[in-house]
Scaffold this active site. Structure first.
Site, short mmCIF file in Angstrom:
data_model
loop_
_atom_site.label_atom_id
_atom_site.label_comp_id
_atom_site.label_asym_id
_atom_site.label_seq_id
_atom_site.Cartn_x
_atom_site.Cartn_y
_atom_site.Cartn_z
N HIS A 196 -6.45 -7.12 0.44
CA HIS A 196 -6.75 -5.66 0.05
C HIS A 196 -6.28 -5.44 -1.37
O HIS A 196 -4.90 -6.11 -1.67
CB HIS A 196 -6.09 -4.93 1.09
CG HIS A 196 -6.38 -5.06 2.60
ND1 HIS A 196 -5.77 -5.82 3.30
CD2 HIS A 196 -7.54 -4.47 3.17
CE1 HIS A 196 -6.55 -5.80 4.44
NE2 HIS A 196 -7.60 -5.03 4.27
N ASP A 225 -4.64 -12.37 4.60
CA ASP A 225 -5.48 -11.78 5.28
C ASP A 225 -7.05 -12.17 4.65
O ASP A 225 -8.11 -11.99 4.90
CB ASP A 225 -5.44 -10.47 5.55
CG ASP A 225 -4.86 -9.56 4.33
OD1 ASP A 225 -4.70 -10.31 3.30
OD2 ASP A 225 -4.47 -8.46 4.48
N ASP A 244 -3.53 -10.89 -1.64
CA ASP A 244 -3.81 -10.40 -0.39
C ASP A 244 -5.31 -10.06 -0.40
O ASP A 244 -5.83 -9.71 -1.63
CB ASP A 244 -3.11 -8.90 -0.08
CG ASP A 244 -2.74 -8.65 1.21
OD1 ASP A 244 -2.05 -8.44 2.04
OD2 ASP A 244 -3.89 -7.76 1.33
N HIS A 274 0.86 -1.21 -0.01
CA HIS A 274 -0.04 0.03 0.03
C HIS A 274 0.84 1.27 0.01
O HIS A 274 0.48 2.41 -0.19
CB HIS A 274 -0.57 -0.11 1.28
CG HIS A 274 -1.79 -0.92 1.38
ND1 HIS A 274 -2.89 -1.20 0.34
CD2 HIS A 274 -2.15 -1.98 2.15
CE1 HIS A 274 -3.60 -2.36 0.58
NE2 HIS A 274 -3.11 -2.51 1.75
ZN LIG Z 1 -3.99 -6.94 3.33
#
Ligand SMILES: [Zn+2]
Length: 391
Positions: A168, A255, A166, A130
């Site tokens: 995200h 995650d 992931d 990120h």
């Molecule tokens: Zn993540």
């Protein structure tokens, strides 16, 4: 015989510690290495010790003003801007040094592949996907993975595929190469309407000159192993075959697990294990066997991350751990010491099947509209027919 993969690890990487009750606790890395060792996965494997990446490497991706702010932050204390000093990205002692060490880890892994020393390399402390050019975001200070990809582009690689599994969206890596036709970024993640960072829709497909080079698969909440693999196989192999990368970089956040406290997909440890086996096969088939694996998210620190990433390391080393393998006593004893109330699973499996029905071109299941939208957004840009399941 040399091991088929280089593994970068040193306890100095535990210095990337956002402190207190922050969900990204470095214990997850220590428990992974301990579990892999206890199961014999790392027997005879020399762990490669990273060094802090120099500024000029970090500044491949990050503005010098931002890097200066990170370096000064522990002294400045508060209000330093750049996303620093927030609950997600608290300022911590030796923040720059610890973050530069994570970059150094992924860079060292990349260099092992570029030098021809190995075809596979892992940096499980990496995957901080990120981090943006001028700011920290989502627990990530420096984007180690983007730095490694940028370095590889300057050192013999002209086509690199980045695959982010992931939960995200891999927004920082996508942003770094959004206009670069040499990097195909593919991210499968929970629908951004329901989760940080709020980007990663099917219509984000790449900038001018790089149309189709960003691929996003926003999955509905509660997507399970079955539906995840249905989407993966409907999108990823065809694109890799069309792009023919020289190297596959994977971000292996876990995650996506059903028990993860920060998100709402429903994968299992068995699903994670199958992801790594699939990525290994795709790297062999479409990327000359070259596979650089970084870590990523994963906040069920005791029950999920160590098991899933032990499977990752085992897969990279061609030392498959049977899912039925019991968790070794020396490892569970250690966890009992640090977390006496934790309820640990018994084995390296969640007893879930990863079988799936391949997508057949229709929209029958919840995940199928995601598949259709992503394929329609990018497949034509790669000369593929979005509506033909054979493509
Ligand atoms: Zn993540």
């Amino acid at each position: 015989m040399t091991a088929p993969a280089a593994i970068v690890w040193d306890s100095a990487l535990l210095g990337y510690d956002l402190g207190g009750e922050h969900p990204l606790h470095p214990i997850r890395l220590e428990l992974t290495i301990r579990l892999a060792k206890a199961l014999g996965v790392l027997d005879g494997v020399e762990l490669l010790v990273p060094e802090e990446a120099p500024l000029e490497e970090i500044e491949r991706i990050h503005d010098s003003g931002y890097v200066a702010a990170v370096r000064d932050a522990p002294m400045a204390g508060w209000d330093v801007g750049h996303g620093l000093g927030t609950p997600d990205n608290p300022i911590f002692d030796r923040m720059h040094e610890a973050s530069a060490m994570v970059v150094g880890s992924s860079l060292l892994a990349a260099k092992q592949i570029a030098s021809g020393a190995t075809k596979r390399a892992a940096s499980i402390a990496g995957g901080l996907h990120h981090a943006m050019r001028d700011r920290a975001a989502g627990f990530c200070v420096y984007n180690d993975t983007a730095v490694a990809i940028s370095w590889l582009l300057d050192n013999g690689f002209e086509r690199i595929a980045y695959l982010d599994t992931d939960v995200h969206h891999g927004d920082g890596v996508q942003d770094a190469f959004y206009d670069d036709p040499r990097v195909l970024t593919i991210s499968l993640h929970q629908n951004p309407l329901t989760l940080f960072p709020g980007t990663g829709f099917a219509d984000e497909t790449g900038g001018p000159g790089a149309e189709g080079m960003a691929v996003n698969v926003p999955l509905p909440p509660y997507t399970n192993d079955r539906a995840w693999f249905r989407a993966f196989h409907a999108v990823v192999p065809s694109l890799l075959q069309a792009f023919r990368p020289q190297l596959l970089v994977s971000q292996c956040g876990v995650d996506t697990h059903d028990e993860d406290p920060l998100a709402s997909l429903s994968l299992s440890v068995d699903g994670h294990r199958q992801i790594y086996r699939t990525v290994r096969e795709l790297a062999e088939q479409f990327a000359r066997g070259n596979w650089l694996a970084c870590g990523g998210g994963g906040y069920q620190l005791l029950r999920v991350v160590p098991r899933s990433w032990t499977h990752l390391l085992a897969t990279m080393l061609d030392r498959e751990v049977d899912p039925g393998t019991t968790l070794p006593r020396e490892w569970t004893d250690f966890v009992d010491e640090i977390a006496p109330s934790a309820e640990l699973p018994g084995a390296m499996t969640d007893k879930k099947s990863t079988d799936f029905e391949p997508w057949d071109g229709t929209v029958d299941e919840r995940v199928d509209s995601t598949i259709r939208d992503t394929r329609r957004a990018v497949f034509p840009l790669h000369g593929l027919d979005p509506d033909d399941p054979r493509d």
